[in-house]
Design a protein around this motif. Structure first.
Motif, PDB file in Angstrom:
ATOM      1  N   ARG A  28      -2.284   2.442  10.076  1.00 32.38           N
ATOM      2  CA  ARG A  28      -1.633   1.218   9.625  1.00 32.38           C
ATOM      3  C   ARG A  28      -0.923   1.516   8.310  1.00 32.38           C
ATOM      4  O   ARG A  28      -1.546   1.951   7.345  1.00 32.38           O
ATOM      5  CB  ARG A  28      -2.655   0.097   9.420  1.00 32.38           C
ATOM      6  N   GLU A  47       0.821  -1.198   0.000  1.00 31.78           N
ATOM      7  CA  GLU A  47       0.000   0.000   0.000  1.00 31.78           C
ATOM      8  C   GLU A  47       0.866   1.265   0.000  1.00 31.78           C
ATOM      9  O   GLU A  47       1.963   1.289   0.557  1.00 31.78           O
ATOM     10  CB  GLU A  47      -0.896   0.009   1.249  1.00 31.78           C
ATOM     11  N   GLY A  75      -0.050  -1.888   5.038  1.00 32.95           N
ATOM     12  CA  GLY A  75      -0.949  -3.014   5.240  1.00 32.95           C
ATOM     13  C   GLY A  75      -0.509  -3.992   6.305  1.00 32.95           C
ATOM     14  O   GLY A  75      -0.968  -5.144   6.327  1.00 32.95           O
TER      15      GLY A  75
END
Length: 512
Positions: free
Chosen positions: A77, A2, A80
């Motif tokens: 977060r 991500e 990921g």
């Protein structure tokens, strides 16, 4: 993986604030100015050094720098990954963005014990300098912290000392700093020279690993202008503001401070020095940089990158290939004396010694030398050498020459990671110390790395044509022994093994 999201908070949360601390699970990692809002929200873009480490989950909170009040917070977060984000170095020390725009271990992540040892070290350096005739005083973040907050700054990482020299000519100042270095080395201390007006005294922990350092800056006046390399130059402060020093209590240790501490702080940090600003940078105008570099040089090129590289290392790792090192070993006479220049963690030095040779490994990375000592099998001697420091390089060459032995010099991926000035010093040493059957052997990448980064010497390159040009006019014969390629993470790089012999006629040859 991500994309790393920006930190976004509502404008109302920081409307009355100009600077904020960003904390991960309660630990400050970054101090920054609040950018202009757009669409009712403020977007904080992570600095590059921090963005590269954002993997895992953490509670991100934003705090007013002055009051410490929490303004906003949320769980984030990154990449990921659910595991908690650990922003630590190779020894488990908490990291934060520092004044160099890199991540480093700072006081609030290292515990009270380190601060106390740092203060003891500063006291020792002060006493030694006084014995040598100097009158040092605390400057920088240590002075700022105790005057403004009554303690050392949480985001600082060292103690800075300065002294006011009676000299003003750069040559006299350089000689004075050299005498100071010799005095400290004579007391068994590890001294790293940053310039001819700036040294750092390094100290280790109980395990012999680099832990903290004390900077010593040369201060001097030329006319009414005060100079304190690396960054301070201007009017607005007088000698009476600096000396005689006054006693200052820093967390229970008495250290000398400038005669008028507030005057030095206003000169260095500006009139708003009483306002906390963990991201402060000295202006360092080009005129000041050029003046100080011209007068005193800069011997620290690339060292911080190597320190970080070896701090993150989990085991022995040589730069280059074992096959090339073995080819060098095969060319050695029996029982050769080998100087491994830029030895790193000693991987190749130990390999050469295991083949029956005497090896001296030198490097300017203290982290690398600490690793070399841990992996050492007593077959190799190690010592600190900064190839950017010409006097130190020539002194080593003269020392080895005086031993009356023939030396072979080896460097694996060394020349490519040096500046031209550093290579100039090394070539001077080769002219001095190569005698009889002695020669030098260098292995380097000849084309640029696919992931080239000007701040990372491991990604630099050294075409043989450059070496030919730099060696022109010297009593050195240079011969390319082999060319090849090697994998380098993101691609393949050309390599060359080069032999250097001392001769009365400069020469460049390439074997076919």
């Amino acid at each position: 993986m991500e994309a790393v999201p920006d930190l976004v908070i509502a404008e109302v949360a920081v409307r009355e604030v100009t600077r904020v601390d960003v904390r991960f699970d309660g630990h400050r990692v970054w101090t920054t100015t609040v950018p202009a809002a757009r669409d009712g929200h403020v977007h904080f873009e992570w600095p590059a050094a921090l963005r590269a480490r954002l993997v895992g989950s953490t509670r991100v909170s934003v705090h007013d720098v002055v009051s410490g009040a929490e303004l906003a917070a949320r769980e984030m977060r990154f990449a990921g990954v659910d595991e908690r984000l650990e922003l630590v170095d190779g020894r488990g020390r908490l990291l934060a963005m520092n004044k160099w725009d890199t991540l480093g271990a700072v006081n609030d992540g290292r515990g009270d014990g380190v601060r106390q040892r740092m203060l003891v070290s500063a006291r020792r350096v002060v006493d030694l300098l006084r014995r040598g005739g100097w009158d040092p005083f605390v400057v920088g973040g240590a002075l700022l912290g105790v005057v403004r907050e009554g303690r050392m700054l949480a985001h600082d990482d060292d103690i800075d000392l300065a002294f006011l020299s009676a000299h003003s000519d750069p040559s006299d100042l350089a000689l004075e700093s050299t005498r100071m270095e010799r005095l400290l080395r004579g007391e068994g201390l590890t001294v790293v020279r940053h310039s001819l007006a700036h040294i750092a005294v390094h100290f280790t922990d109980d395990a012999g690993l680099p832990e903290h350092y004390i900077d010593v800056f040369t201060g001097f006046f030329r006319g009414r202008t005060y100079h304190q390399p690396f960054a301070l130059r201007g009017e607005g402060i007088a000698a009476a503001d600096l000396v005689p020093p006054v006693a200052l209590d820093i967390e229970g240790t008495s250290l000398p401070a400038p005669a008028v501490p507030e005057a030095w702080l206003a000169f260095a940090y500006g009139p708003s020095w009483r306002v906390p600003d963990a991201s402060f940078h000295f202006p360092d105008p080009p005129s000041t940089v050029l003046r100080f570099d011209g007068w005193f040089g800069s011997f620290n090129h690339g060292r911080d990158a190597w320190e970080e590289h070896y701090l993150a290392a989990s085991g022995p790792q040589g730069e280059g290939s074992a096959e090339e090192v073995d080819a060098f070993i095969a060319a050695l006479p029996p029982g050769a004396c080998v100087l491994d220049v830029g030895c790193g963690d000693g991987t190749w030095a130990r390999r050469i010694a295991a083949a029956g040779h005497t090896v001296l490994g030198v490097d300017y990375s203290l982290e690398a030398l600490a690793l070399a000592g841990r992996f050492d099998d007593d077959a190799v001697r190690y010592r600190f050498l900064n190839l950017n420091d010409r006097s130190a390089v020539l002194a080593l060459g003269a020392e080895l020459l005086a031993e009356g032995r023939e030396w072979v010099v080896f460097g694996s991926h060394l020349l490519q990671s040096m500046t031209a000035d550093g290579r100039h010093n090394l070539l001077m040493m080769l002219e001095l110390m190569l005698r009889g059957n002695g020669f030098a052997h260098f292995i380097d990448d000849t084309d640029i790395a696919h992931d080239y980064d000007a701040t990372l010497p491991r990604t630099w390159h050294m075409p043989t044509a450059w070496l030919e040009q730099e060696a022109r006019g010297r009593r050195l014969a240079i011969r390319v022994l082999r060319r090849g390629t090697r994998p380098d993470g993101t691609g393949t790089r050309g390599t060359a093994a080069v032999r250097v012999d001392r001769t009365d006629a400069p020469l460049f040859l390439e074997e076919t």
